[in-house]
Design an enzyme around this catalytic site. Structure first.
Site, PDB file in Angstrom:
ATOM      1  N   ARG A  55      53.339  44.844  49.354  1.00 50.02           N
ATOM      2  CA  ARG A  55      52.610  45.647  48.221  1.00 50.02           C
ATOM      3  C   ARG A  55      53.720  46.027  47.154  1.00 50.02           C
ATOM      4  NH1 ARG A  55      50.863  50.654  48.859  1.00 50.02           N
ATOM      5  NH2 ARG A  55      50.936  50.429  51.049  1.00 50.02           N
ATOM      6  N   TYR A 109      34.773  41.376  26.971  1.00 53.32           N
ATOM      7  CA  TYR A 109      34.013  40.849  28.183  1.00 53.32           C
ATOM      8  C   TYR A 109      32.897  41.767  29.067  1.00 53.32           C
ATOM      9  CZ  TYR A 109      34.223  39.400  32.996  1.00 53.32           C
ATOM     10  OH  TYR A 109      33.454  39.228  34.369  1.00 53.32           O
ATOM     11  N   ASP A 138      42.946  42.013  25.026  1.00 51.55           N
ATOM     12  CA  ASP A 138      42.675  41.138  25.892  1.00 51.55           C
ATOM     13  C   ASP A 138      42.715  39.721  25.119  1.00 51.55           C
ATOM     14  OD1 ASP A 138      41.358  39.162  27.543  1.00 51.55           O
ATOM     15  OD2 ASP A 138      39.852  40.799  28.550  1.00 51.55           O
ATOM     16  N   LYS A 182      41.125  32.430  34.423  1.00 52.74           N
ATOM     17  CA  LYS A 182      40.630  31.186  33.312  1.00 52.74           C
ATOM     18  C   LYS A 182      41.575  30.222  33.097  1.00 52.74           C
ATOM     19  CE  LYS A 182      37.235  34.376  33.812  1.00 52.74           C
ATOM     20  NZ  LYS A 182      37.009  35.605  32.690  1.00 52.74           N
TER      21      LYS A 182
HETATM   22  C1  LIG Z   1      36.708  37.020  33.082  1.00 50.30           C
HETATM   23  C2  LIG Z   1      37.427  38.119  32.085  1.00 50.30           C
HETATM   24  C3  LIG Z   1      37.939  39.059  32.417  1.00 50.30           C
HETATM   25  C4  LIG Z   1      37.852  39.528  33.925  1.00 50.30           C
HETATM   26  O1  LIG Z   1      38.637  38.758  34.737  1.00 50.30           O
HETATM   27  P1  LIG Z   1      38.413  38.554  36.280  1.00 50.30           P
HETATM   28  O2  LIG Z   1      39.600  37.815  36.628  1.00 50.30           O
HETATM   29  O3  LIG Z   1      37.124  37.821  36.464  1.00 50.30           O
HETATM   30  O4  LIG Z   1      38.353  40.189  36.878  1.00 50.30           O
HETATM   31  C5  LIG Z   1      38.500  40.053  31.348  1.00 50.30           C
HETATM   32  N1  LIG Z   1      38.520  39.669  30.062  1.00 50.30           N
HETATM   33  C6  LIG Z   1      37.961  38.361  29.792  1.00 50.30           C
HETATM   34  C7  LIG Z   1      38.053  38.250  28.420  1.00 50.30           C
HETATM   35  C8  LIG Z   1      37.421  37.494  30.772  1.00 50.30           C
HETATM   36  O5  LIG Z   1      37.101  36.440  30.227  1.00 50.30           O
END
Ligand SMILES: *Cc1c(COP(=O)(O)O)cnc(C)c1O
Length: 399
Positions: free
Chosen positions: A65, A118, A183, A208
């Site tokens: 961790r 998101y 982001d 993603k």
């Molecule tokens: C999916 C997504 C998240 C969250 O990510 P997870 O891996 O599902 O927790 C945050 N920001 C954007 C733009 C996303 O598409």
């Protein structure tokens, strides 16, 4: 040491692998140890203390961790691709966002955020669960939303799900020294590097595009040493670590990231134009289309429009029939995989967003989001077209 002197493609192939030859291996090793032998108690104790405060001691991991070499190599590689000092990986994008907010809270209890974000990020920030106040700002009035206790400005570009683009330099200028988190999940380091435009933190849901194959859940934040230290401290305390198997898969995919992004982007350009020309489609939101990039950010801030498309159809029923009629594409949330996914933001990913904010952000009942994969675009269009024909026939029958 980060090697910012190499080109992107070269860093993507070699980043984070600098120690492999000395280990006598060629492929990335996966270290699944939960704990590590301690050769010297005093040194082990000191390493634990250092890492509990967010520092790093790679020679004395103590406990997984606190540090894991497989995760550490991926973090090194990702930092190079973003031109960052360091990056910190988490169990998911939401764990990464949570860690950023908790780290920010040490500096002040207010954040400014620009919608749309998101749905999960919006939900987290709007919930107040972490004890932070939020002011939702428009892209051009961020400076008016600042308070003396504002710890972070949060923006997403391209925005999920509308593909709206924000001018990162303008956001940074308006933030007047308050750290800006971007982001950049939709862009990946292939298409934009927010840190080079003045942002302090760049966040990716690595679930993603970075994972890219729909089989990993992960998040990562690239930033400076000071913030990375804070983020690791939060990660040690809250335990939101990335599993080494997941880190291995992410790192294994980096050498092909640029190829995947560019190939999917070529497919998206074709589909966006065909959608725009189709009578069943009311509007298409894609930065690569004429009029889709009003601030001229493609070619300056971004190296390309990417492979996500948002488009509008008549209403929910039309959207639902369309989504239910695709055969090659998968009707599913998430994005950035090798295969094409289609989903309905208002009903799914952005369901929990405040109703008025949804309307204001353009997340309506007829909006669909398409994540274009690596299939041949002609095959994808044939699938989409037959689904559009079905939805139009059904709508016509009910009219
Ligand atoms: C999916 C997504 C998240 C969250 O990510 P997870 O891996 O599902 O927790 C945050 N920001 C954007 C733009 C996303 O598409």
């Amino acid at each position: 040491m980060p090697r910012h002197d190499l080109s992107f493609e070269t860093m993507a192939v070699h980043g984070g692998r600098e120690d492999l030859a000395a280990l006598g291996v060629h492929a990335l090793p996966i270290d699944l140890s939960s704990t590590y032998p301690l050769n010297d108690l005093a040194r082990g104790g000191e390493a634990l203390e250092l890492m509990a405060m967010g520092g790093q001691d790679k020679t004395n991991p103590v406990y997984s961790r606190l540090y894991n070499p497989t995760v550490g190599r991926f973090e090194e590689a990702l930092a190079q691709l973003e031109g960052a000092d360091e990056s910190v990986a988490f169990a998911s994008g939401m764990a990464a966002m949570t860690a950023c907010l908790l780290a920010a809270k040490q500096r002040g209890s207010h954040v400014v955020a620009v919608r749309p974000l998101y749905g999960g990020s919006d939900h987290l920030i709007a919930s107040g669960m972490l004890g932070l106040d939020v002011t939702w700002a428009q892209p051009d009035n961020i400076h008016e939303a600042l308070r003396s206790d504002t710890a972070l400005v949060i923006a997403e570009t391209p925005a999920n799900p509308t593909l709206a683009l924000l001018d990162i330099k303008s956001v940074v200028a308006q933030a007047r020294g308050v750290p800006v988190l971007v982001d950049s999940t939709f862009a990946t380091p292939v298409l934009q590097n927010p840190l080079k435009l003045g942002a302090t933190l760049v966040l990716h849901s690595a679930t993603k595009f970075i994972g890219g194959h729909g089989d990993v859940l992960a998040g990562v934040v690239a930033t400076n040493v000071e913030w990375a230290t804070e983020l690791r401290k939060v990660r040690v305390i809250t335990g939101s670590v990335l599993h080494p198997l997941a880190a291995y898969l992410l790192h294994r995919g980096l050498p092909t990231l640029s190829l995947r992004i560019r190939a999917a982007q070529e497919g998206a350009k074709v589909l966006a134009q065909k959608l725009k020309d189709h009578p069943g489609v009311k509007a298409v939101h894609y930065p690569g289309l004429e009029g889709g990039d009003p601030c001229g950010l493609i070619g300056t801030q971004m190296r390309g429009p990417g492979s996500l498309i948002a488009f509008e159809v008549e209403n929910f029923d039309f959207a639902s029939t369309l989504m239910g009629s695709v055969k090659l594409m998968t009707p599913a949330v998430s994005l950035g995989s090798v295969d094409t996914l289609i989903q309905h933001p208002a009903a799914l990913t952005h369901r929990v967003v405040d109703a008025e904010a949804k309307v204001h952000s353009g997340i309506g009942a007829g909006l669909l989001r398409l994540s274009v994969g690596l299939e041949n675009p002609e095959d994808l269009w044939a699938d989409l077209e037959q689904a559009l024909v079905k939805a139009m026939a059904k709508a016509g029958a009910h009219a």
